[in-house]
Design a protein around this motif. Sequence first.
Motif, PDB file in Angstrom:
ATOM      1  N   SER A  63       0.763  -1.125   0.106  1.00 40.41           N
ATOM      2  CA  SER A  63      -0.031   0.133   0.041  1.00 40.41           C
ATOM      3  C   SER A  63       0.970   1.241  -0.039  1.00 40.41           C
ATOM      4  O   SER A  63       0.589   2.113  -0.893  1.00 40.41           O
ATOM      5  CB  SER A  63      -0.906   0.123   1.186  1.00 40.41           C
ATOM      6  N   LEU A  64       1.948   1.180   0.783  1.00 40.80           N
ATOM      7  CA  LEU A  64       2.691   2.437   0.683  1.00 40.80           C
ATOM      8  C   LEU A  64       3.501   2.873  -0.682  1.00 40.80           C
ATOM      9  O   LEU A  64       3.424   3.906  -0.970  1.00 40.80           O
ATOM     10  CB  LEU A  64       3.825   2.118   1.808  1.00 40.80           C
ATOM     11  N   LEU A  65       3.888   1.571  -1.094  1.00 42.90           N
ATOM     12  CA  LEU A  65       4.335   1.764  -2.662  1.00 42.90           C
ATOM     13  C   LEU A  65       3.381   2.167  -3.566  1.00 42.90           C
ATOM     14  O   LEU A  65       3.652   3.108  -4.286  1.00 42.90           O
ATOM     15  CB  LEU A  65       4.908   0.461  -2.964  1.00 42.90           C
ATOM     16  N   ASN A  66       2.079   1.477  -3.338  1.00 49.03           N
ATOM     17  CA  ASN A  66       1.032   1.881  -4.371  1.00 49.03           C
ATOM     18  C   ASN A  66       0.608   3.630  -4.237  1.00 49.03           C
ATOM     19  O   ASN A  66       0.644   4.343  -5.091  1.00 49.03           O
ATOM     20  CB  ASN A  66      -0.245   1.128  -4.044  1.00 49.03           C
ATOM     21  N   LEU A  67       0.650   4.028  -2.968  1.00 47.28           N
ATOM     22  CA  LEU A  67       0.343   5.243  -2.614  1.00 47.28           C
ATOM     23  C   LEU A  67       1.258   6.234  -3.437  1.00 47.28           C
ATOM     24  O   LEU A  67       0.975   7.224  -4.200  1.00 47.28           O
ATOM     25  CB  LEU A  67       0.315   5.977  -1.292  1.00 47.28           C
ATOM     26  N   ALA A  68       2.787   5.916  -3.417  1.00 47.95           N
ATOM     27  CA  ALA A  68       3.552   6.883  -3.929  1.00 47.95           C
ATOM     28  C   ALA A  68       3.586   6.880  -5.632  1.00 47.95           C
ATOM     29  O   ALA A  68       3.615   8.045  -6.048  1.00 47.95           O
ATOM     30  CB  ALA A  68       4.986   6.424  -3.555  1.00 47.95           C
ATOM     31  N   MET A  69       3.569   5.847  -5.995  1.00 51.24           N
ATOM     32  CA  MET A  69       3.434   5.429  -7.504  1.00 51.24           C
ATOM     33  C   MET A  69       2.245   6.117  -7.970  1.00 51.24           C
ATOM     34  O   MET A  69       2.349   6.783  -8.982  1.00 51.24           O
ATOM     35  CB  MET A  69       3.746   3.815  -7.821  1.00 51.24           C
ATOM     36  N   ILE A  70       1.007   5.873  -7.387  1.00 48.65           N
ATOM     37  CA  ILE A  70      -0.159   6.491  -7.973  1.00 48.65           C
ATOM     38  C   ILE A  70      -0.258   7.825  -7.850  1.00 48.65           C
ATOM     39  O   ILE A  70      -0.712   8.426  -8.934  1.00 48.65           O
ATOM     40  CB  ILE A  70      -1.446   5.578  -7.410  1.00 48.65           C
ATOM     41  N   ALA A  71       0.193   8.271  -6.795  1.00 47.22           N
ATOM     42  CA  ALA A  71       0.267   9.844  -6.841  1.00 47.22           C
ATOM     43  C   ALA A  71       1.294  10.485  -7.709  1.00 47.22           C
ATOM     44  O   ALA A  71       1.020  11.574  -8.399  1.00 47.22           O
ATOM     45  CB  ALA A  71       0.916   9.974  -5.266  1.00 47.22           C
ATOM     46  N   ALA A  72       2.377   9.849  -7.793  1.00 49.11           N
ATOM     47  CA  ALA A  72       3.498  10.286  -8.874  1.00 49.11           C
ATOM     48  C   ALA A  72       2.777  10.312 -10.359  1.00 49.11           C
ATOM     49  O   ALA A  72       3.162  11.075 -11.023  1.00 49.11           O
ATOM     50  CB  ALA A  72       5.021   9.616  -8.799  1.00 49.11           C
ATOM     51  N   LEU A  73       1.932   9.307 -10.568  1.00 50.08           N
ATOM     52  CA  LEU A  73       1.382   9.198 -11.821  1.00 50.08           C
ATOM     53  C   LEU A  73       0.024   9.968 -12.069  1.00 50.08           C
ATOM     54  O   LEU A  73      -0.310  10.003 -13.289  1.00 50.08           O
ATOM     55  CB  LEU A  73       1.125   7.742 -12.360  1.00 50.08           C
ATOM     56  N   ASN A  74      -0.031  10.795 -11.019  1.00 50.47           N
ATOM     57  CA  ASN A  74      -1.355  11.700 -10.943  1.00 50.47           C
ATOM     58  C   ASN A  74      -2.502  10.807 -11.588  1.00 50.47           C
ATOM     59  O   ASN A  74      -3.071  10.940 -12.532  1.00 50.47           O
ATOM     60  CB  ASN A  74      -1.161  12.598 -12.041  1.00 50.47           C
ATOM     61  N   ARG A  75      -2.940   9.804 -10.793  1.00 51.48           N
ATOM     62  CA  ARG A  75      -4.042   9.061 -11.116  1.00 51.48           C
ATOM     63  C   ARG A  75      -5.042   9.462  -9.839  1.00 51.48           C
ATOM     64  O   ARG A  75      -5.142   8.380  -8.785  1.00 51.48           O
ATOM     65  CB  ARG A  75      -3.650   7.655 -11.093  1.00 51.48           C
ATOM     66  N   PRO A  76      -5.800  10.452  -9.760  1.00 45.49           N
ATOM     67  CA  PRO A  76      -6.584  10.698  -8.542  1.00 45.49           C
ATOM     68  C   PRO A  76      -7.826   9.725  -8.216  1.00 45.49           C
ATOM     69  O   PRO A  76      -7.897   9.268  -6.868  1.00 45.49           O
ATOM     70  CB  PRO A  76      -7.195  12.324  -8.725  1.00 45.49           C
ATOM     71  N   SER A  77      -8.425   9.130  -9.209  1.00 43.29           N
ATOM     72  CA  SER A  77      -9.230   8.130  -8.662  1.00 43.29           C
ATOM     73  C   SER A  77      -9.031   6.960  -8.212  1.00 43.29           C
ATOM     74  O   SER A  77      -9.150   6.448  -7.135  1.00 43.29           O
ATOM     75  CB  SER A  77     -10.120   7.703  -9.912  1.00 43.29           C
ATOM     76  N   GLU A  78      -7.831   6.436  -8.835  1.00 40.15           N
ATOM     77  CA  GLU A  78      -6.928   5.327  -8.009  1.00 40.15           C
ATOM     78  C   GLU A  78      -6.394   5.646  -6.773  1.00 40.15           C
ATOM     79  O   GLU A  78      -6.396   4.915  -5.987  1.00 40.15           O
ATOM     80  CB  GLU A  78      -6.064   4.699  -9.070  1.00 40.15           C
ATOM     81  N   LEU A  79      -5.931   6.845  -6.688  1.00 42.33           N
ATOM     82  CA  LEU A  79      -5.264   7.135  -5.503  1.00 42.33           C
ATOM     83  C   LEU A  79      -6.285   7.150  -4.370  1.00 42.33           C
ATOM     84  O   LEU A  79      -6.019   6.861  -3.086  1.00 42.33           O
ATOM     85  CB  LEU A  79      -4.658   8.564  -5.525  1.00 42.33           C
ATOM     86  N   LYS A  80      -7.550   7.733  -4.611  1.00 46.57           N
ATOM     87  CA  LYS A  80      -8.511   7.771  -3.370  1.00 46.57           C
ATOM     88  C   LYS A  80      -8.830   6.274  -2.876  1.00 46.57           C
ATOM     89  O   LYS A  80      -8.987   6.015  -1.707  1.00 46.57           O
ATOM     90  CB  LYS A  80      -9.848   8.500  -3.956  1.00 46.57           C
ATOM     91  N   LEU A  81      -8.909   5.595  -3.937  1.00 43.72           N
ATOM     92  CA  LEU A  81      -9.312   4.068  -3.863  1.00 43.72           C
ATOM     93  C   LEU A  81      -8.266   3.412  -2.921  1.00 43.72           C
ATOM     94  O   LEU A  81      -8.607   2.893  -1.892  1.00 43.72           O
ATOM     95  CB  LEU A  81      -9.554   3.381  -5.093  1.00 43.72           C
ATOM     96  N   HIS A  82      -6.992   3.911  -3.309  1.00 53.36           N
ATOM     97  CA  HIS A  82      -5.874   3.201  -2.532  1.00 53.36           C
ATOM     98  C   HIS A  82      -5.553   3.676  -1.065  1.00 53.36           C
ATOM     99  O   HIS A  82      -4.994   3.092  -0.470  1.00 53.36           O
ATOM    100  CB  HIS A  82      -4.663   3.119  -3.292  1.00 53.36           C
ATOM    101  N   ILE A  83      -5.900   4.937  -1.106  1.00 54.15           N
ATOM    102  CA  ILE A  83      -5.945   5.719   0.244  1.00 54.15           C
ATOM    103  C   ILE A  83      -6.732   4.681   1.154  1.00 54.15           C
ATOM    104  O   ILE A  83      -6.408   4.447   2.474  1.00 54.15           O
ATOM    105  CB  ILE A  83      -6.107   6.950   0.301  1.00 54.15           C
TER     106      ILE A  83
END
Length: 125
Positions: free
Chosen positions: A60-80
Amino acid sequence: MNKELFDKGMKIRREVLGDRAVDTAMKNADDFFMPFQEFVTQYCWGEVWGRPGLERKTRSLLNLAMIAALNRPSELKLHIKGALNNGVTKEEMVEIFLQVAVYAGVPAGLECFRLARDVFSQEAI
């Protein structure tokens, strides 16, 4: 499709993201989109998330950083939400999103904080 990996992936996906998110994704998958849902469930959740090499919190920590860096807000909310389910704290998210701001840009970091605050208020955290 590998039914065993799909079933394993569906179990993990539900444990991390919650039944509501998964049920919505599957319900909204028409004939065109269902192959993608099957692919993600089997390979992302069953094959990769199901590997023993990292704990779910670390993934999850990795996903938050990668998804944030890729600017994928919908996926970021889901992964938060998923990260919270996996034991990631708000304080750890602060550190991740500050790191994102330094390496991916302040606007990306700002968006992370905004999205996380939205999730925290929706989840009453």
